[in-house]
Motif scaffolding. Structure first.
Motif, PDB file in Angstrom:
ATOM      1  N   ALA A  74      12.451  10.762   6.038  1.00 56.87           N
ATOM      2  CA  ALA A  74      11.830  11.075   4.747  1.00 56.87           C
ATOM      3  C   ALA A  74      12.612  10.448   3.599  1.00 56.87           C
ATOM      4  N   TRP A  75      13.915  10.214   3.819  1.00 57.54           N
ATOM      5  CA  TRP A  75      14.718   9.575   2.775  1.00 57.54           C
ATOM      6  C   TRP A  75      14.240   8.154   2.496  1.00 57.54           C
ATOM      7  N   ASN A  76      13.708   7.464   3.505  1.00 56.19           N
ATOM      8  CA  ASN A  76      13.200   6.107   3.267  1.00 56.19           C
ATOM      9  C   ASN A  76      12.073   6.128   2.238  1.00 56.19           C
ATOM     10  N   VAL A  77      11.200   7.121   2.358  1.00 58.85           N
ATOM     11  CA  VAL A  77      10.078   7.232   1.423  1.00 58.85           C
ATOM     12  C   VAL A  77      10.591   7.614   0.038  1.00 58.85           C
ATOM     13  N   ASN A  78      11.455   8.620  -0.017  1.00 57.60           N
ATOM     14  CA  ASN A  78      12.019   9.051  -1.295  1.00 57.60           C
ATOM     15  C   ASN A  78      12.717   7.898  -2.009  1.00 57.60           C
ATOM     16  N   ASP A  79      13.560   7.186  -1.282  1.00 53.41           N
ATOM     17  CA  ASP A  79      14.377   6.154  -1.913  1.00 53.41           C
ATOM     18  C   ASP A  79      13.555   4.945  -2.336  1.00 53.41           C
ATOM     19  N   ALA A  80      12.452   4.691  -1.652  1.00 50.23           N
ATOM     20  CA  ALA A  80      11.552   3.615  -2.080  1.00 50.23           C
ATOM     21  C   ALA A  80      10.821   4.010  -3.359  1.00 50.23           C
ATOM     22  N   VAL A  81      10.295   5.234  -3.394  1.00 51.24           N
ATOM     23  CA  VAL A  81       9.547   5.701  -4.565  1.00 51.24           C
ATOM     24  C   VAL A  81      10.434   5.731  -5.807  1.00 51.24           C
ATOM     25  N   LYS A  82      11.694   6.142  -5.640  1.00 48.46           N
ATOM     26  CA  LYS A  82      12.596   6.250  -6.791  1.00 48.46           C
ATOM     27  C   LYS A  82      12.899   4.897  -7.430  1.00 48.46           C
ATOM     28  N   ALA A  83      12.711   3.815  -6.678  1.00 50.36           N
ATOM     29  CA  ALA A  83      13.118   2.493  -7.173  1.00 50.36           C
ATOM     30  C   ALA A  83      11.982   1.694  -7.796  1.00 50.36           C
ATOM     31  N   ILE A  84      10.755   2.164  -7.689  1.00 50.12           N
ATOM     32  CA  ILE A  84       9.628   1.363  -8.174  1.00 50.12           C
ATOM     33  C   ILE A  84       9.221   1.779  -9.585  1.00 50.12           C
ATOM     34  N   SER A  85       8.468   0.901 -10.240  1.00 49.43           N
ATOM     35  CA  SER A  85       8.017   1.202 -11.598  1.00 49.43           C
ATOM     36  C   SER A  85       6.555   0.842 -11.823  1.00 49.43           C
ATOM     37  N   SER A  86       5.860   0.376 -10.789  1.00 48.40           N
ATOM     38  CA  SER A  86       4.461  -0.021 -10.970  1.00 48.40           C
ATOM     39  C   SER A  86       3.547   0.716 -10.000  1.00 48.40           C
ATOM     40  N   SER A  87       2.317   0.925 -10.423  1.00 48.01           N
ATOM     41  CA  SER A  87       1.320   1.560  -9.558  1.00 48.01           C
ATOM     42  C   SER A  87       1.022   0.692  -8.342  1.00 48.01           C
ATOM     43  N   GLU A  88       1.115  -0.628  -8.517  1.00 49.42           N
ATOM     44  CA  GLU A  88       0.851  -1.538  -7.401  1.00 49.42           C
ATOM     45  C   GLU A  88       1.852  -1.313  -6.271  1.00 49.42           C
ATOM     46  N   ASP A  89       3.132  -1.188  -6.619  1.00 46.29           N
ATOM     47  CA  ASP A  89       4.147  -0.919  -5.598  1.00 46.29           C
ATOM     48  C   ASP A  89       3.937   0.456  -4.967  1.00 46.29           C
ATOM     49  N   PHE A  90       3.560   1.418  -5.787  1.00 47.96           N
ATOM     50  CA  PHE A  90       3.289   2.769  -5.291  1.00 47.96           C
ATOM     51  C   PHE A  90       2.205   2.728  -4.210  1.00 47.96           C
ATOM     52  N   ILE A  91       1.145   2.006  -4.472  1.00 46.67           N
ATOM     53  CA  ILE A  91       0.038   1.927  -3.516  1.00 46.67           C
ATOM     54  C   ILE A  91       0.466   1.195  -2.249  1.00 46.67           C
ATOM     55  N   GLU A  92       1.317   0.186  -2.384  1.00 50.10           N
ATOM     56  CA  GLU A  92       1.816  -0.520  -1.199  1.00 50.10           C
ATOM     57  C   GLU A  92       2.688   0.394  -0.342  1.00 50.10           C
ATOM     58  N   ILE A  93       3.488   1.248  -0.985  1.00 44.66           N
ATOM     59  CA  ILE A  93       4.269   2.231  -0.222  1.00 44.66           C
ATOM     60  C   ILE A  93       3.324   3.181   0.507  1.00 44.66           C
ATOM     61  N   ALA A  94       2.286   3.635  -0.185  1.00 45.27           N
ATOM     62  CA  ALA A  94       1.317   4.550   0.433  1.00 45.27           C
ATOM     63  C   ALA A  94       0.644   3.902   1.638  1.00 45.27           C
ATOM     64  N   LYS A  95       0.289   2.628   1.525  1.00 42.69           N
ATOM     65  CA  LYS A  95      -0.346   1.922   2.646  1.00 42.69           C
ATOM     66  C   LYS A  95       0.607   1.813   3.830  1.00 42.69           C
ATOM     67  N   ALA A  96       1.856   1.449   3.548  1.00 43.97           N
ATOM     68  CA  ALA A  96       2.839   1.336   4.625  1.00 43.97           C
ATOM     69  C   ALA A  96       3.047   2.682   5.302  1.00 43.97           C
ATOM     70  N   LEU A  97       3.137   3.738   4.511  1.00 40.24           N
ATOM     71  CA  LEU A  97       3.345   5.075   5.063  1.00 40.24           C
ATOM     72  C   LEU A  97       2.139   5.520   5.881  1.00 40.24           C
ATOM     73  N   ALA A  98       0.947   5.216   5.406  1.00 43.10           N
ATOM     74  CA  ALA A  98      -0.276   5.644   6.090  1.00 43.10           C
ATOM     75  C   ALA A  98      -0.432   4.988   7.453  1.00 43.10           C
ATOM     76  N   PHE A  99      -0.127   3.697   7.540  1.00 47.05           N
ATOM     77  CA  PHE A  99      -0.464   2.946   8.744  1.00 47.05           C
ATOM     78  C   PHE A  99       0.735   2.507   9.582  1.00 47.05           C
ATOM     79  N   GLU A 100       1.956   2.626   9.016  1.00 47.11           N
ATOM     80  CA  GLU A 100       3.146   2.225   9.768  1.00 47.11           C
ATOM     81  C   GLU A 100       4.233   3.294   9.768  1.00 47.11           C
ATOM     82  N   GLY A 101       4.034   4.366   9.014  1.00 48.76           N
ATOM     83  CA  GLY A 101       5.004   5.445   8.979  1.00 48.76           C
ATOM     84  C   GLY A 101       6.227   5.111   8.144  1.00 48.76           C
TER      85      GLY A 101
END
Length: 305
Positions: free
Chosen positions: A139-166
């Motif tokens: 879960a720290w991988n997700v937390n630490d990725a979210v804390k470092a981004i500043s755009s909605s585009e990156d946010f959505i890419e994290i969501a896609k990676a989490l949804a389909f690759e964990g």
């Protein structure tokens, strides 16, 4: 069966609004994408400018007056519910909005829901990692990725990676961002050492922390300081003043206060152990008094210098 009939078909291009700033919000986006791969995800913040618009689902955000949704899903105590919606999925005792959303959507996603539950209640399986070595809660991988981004585009890419690759997919695709967050955490260790020593010298068991203007609620630096001090048994409660508001947090083993009740008195809300309010240091003495009334001895640490 009645609930299934209300939910659009998998191929529907539904419009969703979720919280930009935390693991629960990005996990909700991931759950939406698992159920509706063509969904349009938009992001908002309870701490930013007022939100407006019409959505199929609004999740992990207050239902502000200018918002309209078919379904609103949230779990934050004392949250705003002034907008319009046909269906409310609200439970302040739920560990995360993602847990409520998964149930509403009727999908099995125990790994993702577990990540959101642990992150939102700050009950990770391990301490926060300072690098990529050793075993740590994914879960720290997700937390630490979210804390470092500043755009909605990156946010959505994290969501896609989490949804389909964990979470491992998030780690692969956002390794640089995760590394940045962990670098900030390593840098915060000096402040942890200094504050820990002062707490021991002053026999303080609560902390009021004034952060530099660049800091925001839930920042990596302030979060690492607070939770490191909890683990060391130095403090029981903390209040962090950052640009635009304050974050009230309690050690999970301390029951002498309710963070959400304090936050409500200052126009905010949240949970028993973690809440926020839109106030600045002009209310510092009032907050200090709140801690003292609970029998705590707070110390003030100013990191703005």
């Amino acid at each position: 069966m009645e609930r299934e009939e209300k939910i659009p078909p998998r191929e529907a291009r539904i419009k969703v609004l979720t919280d930009f700033e935390d693991v629960d919000g990005v996990t909700c986006a991931a759950l939406i994408l698992k159920r509706f791969p063509n969904a349009v995800i938009e992001t908002g913040s309870a701490k930013g400018a007022p939100m407006s618009g019409k959505y199929d689902i609004i999740v992990d955000l207050p239902l502000e007056r200018s918002l309209e949704a078919h379904t609103w899903v949230d779990h934050h105590f004392a949250t705003v519910q002034e907008g319009k919606c046909e269906e409310k999925i609200y439970d302040s005792s739920a560990k995360s909005a993602a847990s409520l959303l998964a149930g509403y959507l009727g999908i099995e996603a125990s790994e993702l829901v577990g990540i959101a539950n642990r992150a939102d209640s700050v009950s990770y399986l391990t301490d926060a990692p300072l690098d990529f070595e050793g075993d740590y809660d994914p879960a720290w991988n997700v937390n630490d990725a979210v804390k470092a981004i500043s755009s909605s585009e990156d946010f959505i890419e994290i969501a896609k990676a989490l949804a389909f690759e964990g979470p491992e997919g998030v780690k692969r695709k956002f390794k640089a961002e995760i590394s940045h967050t962990r670098g900030l955490r390593r840098g915060a260790e000096k402040a942890v050492q200094m504050i820990s020593q002062k707490a021991q010298e002053q026999k303080s068991d609560a902390l009021i922390l004034l952060m530099p203007p660049v800091e925001r609620r839930g920042s990596t630096v302030s979060g690492h300081i607070v939770f490191s001090l909890y683990r060391r048994g130095r403090i029981k409660a903390s209040v962090v003043f950052y640009e635009g508001g304050c974050w009230i947090n309690l050690s999970r083993n301390f029951y002498g206060l309710d963070a959400s009740e304090i936050a409500k008195r200052y126009g905010g809300g949240g949970h028993r152990v973690s809440a926020g309010a839109p106030i600045g240091t002009e209310k510092l003495e009032d907050i200090k008094l709140e801690l003292e009334r609970a029998g705590l001895k707070p110390m003030i640490i100013d990191l703005r210098k």
